[in-house]
Design an enzyme around this catalytic site. Structure first.
Site, PDB file in Angstrom:
ATOM      1  N   LYS A  11       0.859  -1.191   0.000  1.00  0.00           N
ATOM      2  CA  LYS A  11       0.000   0.000   0.000  1.00  0.00           C
ATOM      3  C   LYS A  11       0.886   1.229   0.000  1.00  0.00           C
ATOM      4  CE  LYS A  11       0.885   1.223   4.484  1.00  0.00           C
ATOM      5  NZ  LYS A  11       1.595   2.466   4.890  1.00  0.00           N
ATOM      6  N   PRO A  94      10.060  -4.683   1.282  1.00  0.00           N
ATOM      7  CA  PRO A  94      11.102  -4.458   2.287  1.00  0.00           C
ATOM      8  C   PRO A  94      10.503  -4.222   3.672  1.00  0.00           C
ATOM      9  CG  PRO A  94      10.758  -2.481   0.977  1.00  0.00           C
ATOM     10  CD  PRO A  94       9.939  -3.554   0.334  1.00  0.00           C
ATOM     11  N   GLY A  96      10.240  -2.368   7.177  1.00  0.00           N
ATOM     12  CA  GLY A  96      10.493  -0.986   7.564  1.00  0.00           C
ATOM     13  C   GLY A  96      10.416  -0.020   6.402  1.00  0.00           C
ATOM     14  N   GLY A  97       9.657  -0.395   5.360  1.00  0.00           N
ATOM     15  CA  GLY A  97       9.590   0.442   4.167  1.00  0.00           C
ATOM     16  C   GLY A  97       8.384   1.358   4.114  1.00  0.00           C
ATOM     17  N   ILE A  99       5.393   0.456   3.330  1.00  0.00           N
ATOM     18  CA  ILE A  99       4.431   0.034   2.307  1.00  0.00           C
ATOM     19  C   ILE A  99       3.605  -1.165   2.785  1.00  0.00           C
ATOM     20  CG2 ILE A  99       5.571   1.048   0.325  1.00  0.00           C
ATOM     21  CD1 ILE A  99       6.904  -1.567  -0.278  1.00  0.00           C
ATOM     22  N   GLY A 102       4.554  -6.180   6.649  1.00  0.00           N
ATOM     23  CA  GLY A 102       4.139  -7.012   7.773  1.00  0.00           C
ATOM     24  C   GLY A 102       2.645  -6.968   8.010  1.00  0.00           C
ATOM     25  N   SER A 104       0.283  -6.284   5.808  1.00  0.00           N
ATOM     26  CA  SER A 104      -0.394  -6.962   4.715  1.00  0.00           C
ATOM     27  C   SER A 104      -0.285  -8.473   4.860  1.00  0.00           C
ATOM     28  CB  SER A 104       0.194  -6.512   3.369  1.00  0.00           C
ATOM     29  OG  SER A 104      -0.552  -7.028   2.291  1.00  0.00           O
ATOM     30  N   ASP A 136      -2.385  -0.621  10.802  1.00  0.00           N
ATOM     31  CA  ASP A 136      -2.602  -0.691   9.362  1.00  0.00           C
ATOM     32  C   ASP A 136      -3.305  -1.976   8.926  1.00  0.00           C
ATOM     33  OD1 ASP A 136      -1.422   1.734   8.995  1.00  0.00           O
ATOM     34  OD2 ASP A 136       0.407   0.984   8.039  1.00  0.00           O
TER      35      ASP A 136
END
Length: 286
Positions: A11, A94, A96-97, A99, A102, A104, A136
Site C-alpha cells: 500500500k 522491504p 520498515g519500508g 508500504i 508485515g 499486509s 494498518d
C-alpha cells in the site's frame, strides 16, 4: 481445500497528517491509503494437528514474533479452530519500508486461514482482530482504498484515480516507533475533510523527521524529485512518484542507480488479495 496461495499487496500512504496525541500515547492521524498490484505472496497448507509453522525465516525476526504467526494463532484462539497450517512466504516488500509488508502479511493470514479453516468470522470481526496486531492491518483486511482517521482504524472507502507509481526502496529500515516518538514531529496539523483532500493537497508530517534521521531517504527523495514530485509513504523508508502510464514510470526507473532497489506498480482501489478471493468465490459457485 488443503492448500491456498494468496497475495499480500503493498500500500501507499498518499498523505499522512498527525492531528493530535492521545493520553495513551497513540497519535491521532488522517491518511489516505491506496493499494499496489505488487507485494508478497503467502501459501497455506492445512494441518490437522493445530500447529502453526512459518517455513520461511526472516532475518532478525523470531518465528513466534512474526505477525503472520501471531495472526494465525489469534484466529485459532478467537474462532476455537483446532486446525493448523504450514505457511510459506515469498517476500518482496522491504521491512520498515512504510508500504505495509508485515501488516499486509498479517491480513492475508487472517483472511486466508479464515477461508482455509472455514471459520466464517466475517470481515468486520477479522478487521477487529487485525487492529490488535497493528493499526494498518484493518485496511488490508477491508481491501478498499480508504481515508483513515483515529489511529487508522476508522475507514471511509474512496474512489481514487489509479495511476502507475515508481517506488524506490532505500536500503534502510525505519522504526515507526522512533519516528512517532521524535520531539520534532508535527502533531497539530488541522484536521481536513475527505472532500477537501480529494480536491487536492495533503502532505506527510513524518517526512521531515525521517529525512533528518535517514540520509538514504533524503537522497532518494532528492533523486526522484528531478523527474516527478516525490513523496514518502507512511513513516518511510519507501518514496514514490506517480505517472500516467507504465512506460513513463519505467523510463524513470531505468535512469536510477542500479544499487537503488525500485519497482513500478499500478495503484488499485481494490486490493489484489480481495480480487483473488472474489475470483475463488466465483469459481466455486460456477
Amino acid at each position: 481445500m488443503q492448500m491456498l496461495t494468496l497475495p499480500a499487496p503493498a500500500k501507499l500512504n498518499l498523505m499522512l497528517h498527525i492531528t493530535g496525541r492521545r493520553a495513551d500515547g497513540y497519535h491521532e492521524l488522517q491518511t489516505l491509503f491506496q493499494f499496489l498490484d505488487y507485494g508478497d505472496e503467502l501459501s497455506f497448507r492445512l494441518r490437522e494437528d493445530g500447529q502453526i509453522r512459518l517455513l520461511t525465516e526472516l532475518p532478525g525476526v523470531d518465528h513466534d514474533s512474526n505477525l503472520i504467526v501471531r495472526a494465525a494463532r489469534l484466529l485459532q484462539r478467537e474462532s476455537g479452530c483446532t486446525l493448523g497450517a504450514d505457511i510459506q512466504l515469498t517476500k518482496r516488500l522491504p521491512m520498515g519500508g512504510g508500504i505495509g509488508g508485515g501488516s499486509s502479511d498479517a491480513a492475508t493470514s487472517l483472511l486466508g486461514l479464515d477461508h482455509l479453516w472455514n471459520t466464517g468470522l466475517g470481515e468486520d470481526r477479522l478487521a477487529e482482530l487485525g487492529l490488535s496486531l497493528g493499526a494498518d492491518v484493518p485496511v488490508f483486511v477491508r481491501g478498499r482504498a480508504a481515508f483513515a482517521e483515529g489511529v487508522g482504524e476508522r475507514l471511509q472507502p474512496v474512489d481514487l484515480a489509479e495511476p502507475w507509481f515508481l517506488v524506490i526502496a532505500p536500503q534502510v529500515s525505519v522504526s515507526t516507533a522512533e519516528i512517532f516518538a521524535d520531539p520534532e514531529l508535527t502533531r497539530n496539523t488541522p484536521a481536513i475533510t475527505v472532500r477537501s483532500l480529494l480536491a487536492g493537497g495533503g502532505h506527510n508530517d513524518c517526512q521531515p523527521v525521517v529525512e533528518k534521521r535517514y540520509p538514504e531517504v533524503r537522497n532518494a527523495l532528492s533523486l526522484l524529485n528531478k523527474f516527478v514530485q516525490a513523496r514518502m509513504t507512511g513513516t518511510g523508508a519507501c518514496v514514490f512518484g506517480s505517472f500516467p502510464n507504465e512506460g513513463e514510470a519505467d523510463k524513470v526507473r531505468r535512469q536510477l542507480p542500479a544499487t537503488l532497489p525500485s519497482f513500478v506498480a499500478r495503484g488499485r482501489n481494490v486490493s489484489m488479495l480481495h480480487r483473488s478471493l472474489e475470483q475463488m468465490a466465483q469459481e466455486a459457485s460456477a
